[in-house]
Scaffold this active site. Structure first.
Site, PDB file in Angstrom:
ATOM      1  N   SER A  34       0.838  -1.211   0.000  1.00  0.00           N
ATOM      2  CA  SER A  34       0.000   0.000   0.000  1.00  0.00           C
ATOM      3  C   SER A  34       0.868   1.254   0.000  1.00  0.00           C
ATOM      4  CB  SER A  34      -0.920   0.003   1.228  1.00  0.00           C
ATOM      5  OG  SER A  34      -0.163  -0.193   2.413  1.00  0.00           O
TER       6      SER A  34
ATOM      7  N   ASN B  42      -1.934  -2.693  13.228  1.00  0.00           N
ATOM      8  CA  ASN B  42      -3.392  -2.616  13.193  1.00  0.00           C
ATOM      9  C   ASN B  42      -3.931  -1.407  13.954  1.00  0.00           C
ATOM     10  OD1 ASN B  42      -3.061  -4.938  11.802  1.00  0.00           O
ATOM     11  ND2 ASN B  42      -3.981  -6.301  13.334  1.00  0.00           N
TER      12      ASN B  42
ATOM     13  N   THR C  23     -40.853  23.966 -10.671  1.00  0.00           N
ATOM     14  CA  THR C  23     -41.073  22.611 -10.160  1.00  0.00           C
ATOM     15  C   THR C  23     -41.241  21.763 -11.412  1.00  0.00           C
ATOM     16  OG1 THR C  23     -43.473  22.872 -10.059  1.00  0.00           O
ATOM     17  CG2 THR C  23     -42.240  23.393  -8.043  1.00  0.00           C
ATOM     18  N   HIS C  24     -40.770  20.551 -11.366  1.00  0.00           N
ATOM     19  CA  HIS C  24     -40.802  19.675 -12.557  1.00  0.00           C
ATOM     20  C   HIS C  24     -40.087  20.338 -13.740  1.00  0.00           C
ATOM     21  CE1 HIS C  24     -44.027  17.529 -10.364  1.00  0.00           C
ATOM     22  NE2 HIS C  24     -44.431  18.756 -10.075  1.00  0.00           N
TER      23      HIS C  24
ATOM     24  N   SER D  61     -15.083  24.871 -27.869  1.00  0.00           N
ATOM     25  CA  SER D  61     -15.145  23.590 -28.574  1.00  0.00           C
ATOM     26  C   SER D  61     -14.016  23.572 -29.594  1.00  0.00           C
ATOM     27  CB  SER D  61     -16.498  23.462 -29.274  1.00  0.00           C
ATOM     28  OG  SER D  61     -16.383  22.555 -30.353  1.00  0.00           O
TER      29      SER D  61
ATOM     30  N   LYS E 133     -18.988  28.024 -29.579  1.00  0.00           N
ATOM     31  CA  LYS E 133     -19.294  27.373 -28.305  1.00  0.00           C
ATOM     32  C   LYS E 133     -18.525  27.931 -27.120  1.00  0.00           C
ATOM     33  CE  LYS E 133     -21.023  23.366 -28.201  1.00  0.00           C
ATOM     34  NZ  LYS E 133     -22.280  22.925 -27.608  1.00  0.00           N
TER      35      LYS E 133
ATOM     36  N   ASN F 138     -18.516  26.247 -23.479  1.00  0.00           N
ATOM     37  CA  ASN F 138     -19.100  25.118 -22.757  1.00  0.00           C
ATOM     38  C   ASN F 138     -18.840  25.187 -21.256  1.00  0.00           C
ATOM     39  OD1 ASN F 138     -20.086  23.956 -25.115  1.00  0.00           O
ATOM     40  ND2 ASN F 138     -18.139  22.912 -25.516  1.00  0.00           N
TER      41      ASN F 138
ATOM     42  N   GLU G 148     -19.925  20.853 -15.458  1.00  0.00           N
ATOM     43  CA  GLU G 148     -20.210  19.467 -15.857  1.00  0.00           C
ATOM     44  C   GLU G 148     -19.300  18.478 -15.136  1.00  0.00           C
ATOM     45  OE1 GLU G 148     -21.034  19.030 -20.336  1.00  0.00           O
ATOM     46  OE2 GLU G 148     -20.041  20.957 -20.130  1.00  0.00           O
TER      47      GLU G 148
ATOM     48  N   TYR H 253      -9.226  -7.042  12.703  1.00  0.00           N
ATOM     49  CA  TYR H 253      -8.587  -6.503  11.500  1.00  0.00           C
ATOM     50  C   TYR H 253      -8.540  -7.543  10.387  1.00  0.00           C
ATOM     51  CZ  TYR H 253      -5.261  -4.602   8.213  1.00  0.00           C
ATOM     52  OH  TYR H 253      -4.687  -4.146   7.057  1.00  0.00           O
TER      53      TYR H 253
ATOM     54  N   LYS I  12      -8.183   3.194   1.839  1.00  0.00           N
ATOM     55  CA  LYS I  12      -7.360   4.393   1.700  1.00  0.00           C
ATOM     56  C   LYS I  12      -7.538   5.137   0.392  1.00  0.00           C
ATOM     57  CE  LYS I  12      -4.382   2.608   4.999  1.00  0.00           C
ATOM     58  NZ  LYS I  12      -5.362   1.496   5.066  1.00  0.00           N
TER      59      LYS I  12
HETATM   60  N1  ARG Z   1      -1.316  -1.403   5.081  1.00  0.00           N
HETATM   61  C1  ARG Z   1      -2.165  -1.923   6.104  1.00  0.00           C
HETATM   62  C2  ARG Z   1      -3.555  -1.294   5.996  1.00  0.00           C
HETATM   63  O1  ARG Z   1      -3.652  -0.327   5.356  1.00  0.00           O
HETATM   64  C3  ARG Z   1      -1.609  -1.600   7.454  1.00  0.00           C
HETATM   65  C4  ARG Z   1      -1.955  -2.590   8.501  1.00  0.00           C
HETATM   66  C5  ARG Z   1      -1.339  -3.886   8.174  1.00  0.00           C
HETATM   67  N2  ARG Z   1      -1.555  -4.825   9.187  1.00  0.00           N
HETATM   68  C6  ARG Z   1      -1.306  -6.102   8.985  1.00  0.00           C
HETATM   69  N3  ARG Z   1      -1.497  -6.894   9.974  1.00  0.00           N
HETATM   70  N4  ARG Z   1      -0.901  -6.538   7.820  1.00  0.00           N
HETATM   71  O2  ARG Z   1      -4.505  -1.776   6.504  1.00  0.00           O
END
Ligand code: ARG
Length: 458
Positions: free
Chosen positions: A22, A109, A154-155, A276, A282, A284, A289, A316, A324
């Site tokens: 990660s 964790n 409305t509508h 455009s 145009k 836009n 949007e 966990y 994330k």
């Molecule tokens: N990268 C992990 C997460 O975002 C961190 C926690 C990892 N914990 C583990 N026991 N592998 O959740």
């Protein structure tokens, strides 16, 4: 990483390392991770679990890591699984074996739970300041609009005249609710999970309240199993963000409609429009949007995390790493949308003449004609029927209500007198004097309240 492969006898394949890492996205948590580690190290020393000298060494090393990350010299080694490992590995290089003491009484964790809560608290405050910014732009335009009127719909059919300021302040109301919702979400993010360990708590004499105070948390979590596996606060952030994004997309849609030549109610500043590549005439409304479109991804992230969390057993699970990118992307998208929308709204040029012209179309004063008959003694149902027929006649004759003569009015009811000609958009709006109505006096009260809210926040 080999030094934490533990009982495992093989290295993970390269594909597995890539799949599980990660670091590419959670490096964004570096500041919060270091902040949490500093508080944890201070607490360990205070509780005599490590020495003050060791805590100082850790703190010194962590501040070097922080500097390196901020000045761009830190090397994010892709083989390190996440930001927690990356920082710890570098800490070993800087301070030596004492680095190994930082993780005493802590697991990734509870560490990641802490980092995410720290991030979410900051994210909420940042969004709230973006909301205030957009509110300021809306209130500025509402002030400038004074008593300009347009058809309320409305509508998407012309319904009754309303003040432009009233219309703009409707969005202020939505944003106020968004702001309050984020405050509420903040309360549940503002709980400190460290000390929960991997899942069961820690077998050291920790002072969790101390860590909470150091990091400015209102309280500590009450159940370690829940604390390491709770991502409600992420989901709540995403839910608040989704509602806010939904509001922005409604505003965007109105600006798209209103800036079309069919409506012609507003002109976007050139800086917020795009040409455009083929049609030279145009201009836009791409910014509006895109704001409308980007709300889709924020709503999608909410669904994504809900589905990720649904059905997870305690405590966990690695699935939770998927929270994330959803949180970060939703946050970046919403804060950018709020910023860009504030500028877009601030620079809008409303076309009151076109609004006025539209007021003359669509028999927008029909309800006022019915109300007139009620004041002359008709029941509302009779008045509604009479006015309906009158409008039918006018449509047939190709005339606006204004263009009908008193005699034509009287074909439908003898209650019509010459004062029927005093019915106007301005009189209609002025009559909506109930609190929250579109009468200029009421809109002035709304505006005053809005200004007070914004001033309180300055
Ligand atoms: N990268 C992990 C997460 O975002 C961190 C926690 C990892 N914990 C583990 N026991 N592998 O959740």
């Amino acid at each position: 990483m080999s030094h934490i492969r533990g009982r495992l006898q093989k290295e993970a394949t390269e594909a597995v390392v890539r799949y599980t890492s990660s670091l590419a996205f959670d490096k964004r948590l570096y500041k919060h991770d270091i902040q949490g580690s500093l508080a944890h190290a201070r607490m360990l020393a205070k509780q005599n679990i490590i020495t003050v000298a060791e805590a100082d060494a850790l703190a010194g090393g962590l501040s070097v890591v922080l500097d390196e990350i901020e000045n761009g010299t830190f090397v994010f080694r892709p083989e390190l699984e996440d930001i927690h490992m990356a920082i710890e590995a570098r800490l070993f290089e800087i301070v030596g074996s004492v680095a190994g003491k930082l993780h005493t009484a802590r697991s990734r964790n509870d560490q990641v739970a802490l980092d995410m809560r720290l991030f979410t608290r900051d994210a909420i405050r940042q969004i709230q300041s973006g909301i205030r910014n957009l509110e300021r732009a809306l209130v500025g335009q509402a002030e400038e609009a004074a008593t300009v009127m347009l058809p309320g719909y409305t509508h998407l059919q012309p319904a009754q005249p309303v003040l432009l300021a009233h219309h703009l302040l409707a969005y202020f109301e939505m944003l106020q609710r968004d702001y309050a919702r984020f405050n509420d979400a903040y309360k549940r993010a503002d709980v400190m999970p460290l000390g929960s360990g991997a899942l069961a708590g820690a077998s050291y004499d920790l002072d969790r309240e101390f860590v909470a105070r150091e990091l400015g948390f209102a309280s500590v979590t009450g159940n370690s199993l829940d604390a390491v596996s709770d991502r409600d606060f992420v989901i709540e952030y995403l839910a608040c963000a989704s509602v806010c994004a939904m509001h922005l997309s409604r505003l965007a849609e109105e600006l798209v409609l209103w800036s079309s030549s069919e409506f012609g109610f507003v002109e976007m500043d050139d800086a917020y429009a795009t040409p455009s590549s083929i049609m030279p005439q145009k201009k836009n409304p791409d910014v509006a949007e895109l704001g409308r479109g980007k709300s889709g991804r924020i709503l999608g992230h909410l669904m994504g995390v809900l589905v990720t969390m649904k059905g997870l057993p305690l405590s966990y699970n690695r699935d939770m790493q998927e929270d994330k990118e959803a949180l970060f992307d939703a946050h970046d998208t919403l804060s950018a949308s709020l910023d860009v929308f504030a500028g877009m709204v601030r620079t809008l040029k409303f076309n009151s003449r076109n609004m006025q012209r539209s007021l003359g179309r669509g028999y927008i004063l029909a309800t006022d004609v019915a109300d007139y008959l009620v004041r002359k003694g008709a029941s509302f149902r009779d008045a509604h029927g009479i006015t309906g027929k009158l409008v039918g006649y006018a449509v047939e004759a190709g005339k606006t209500l204004d263009e009908l003569t008193r005699e034509e009015y009287r074909l439908f009811s003898t209650l019509f007198d010459s004062d029927v000609k005093t019915i106007s958009s301005a009189a209609s709006a002025a009559s909506k004097k109930v609190p929250g109505g579109t009468a200029p006096g009421q809109v002035a009260i709304q505006l005053k309240k809005a200004r007070e809210i914004l001033a309180d926040n300055d």
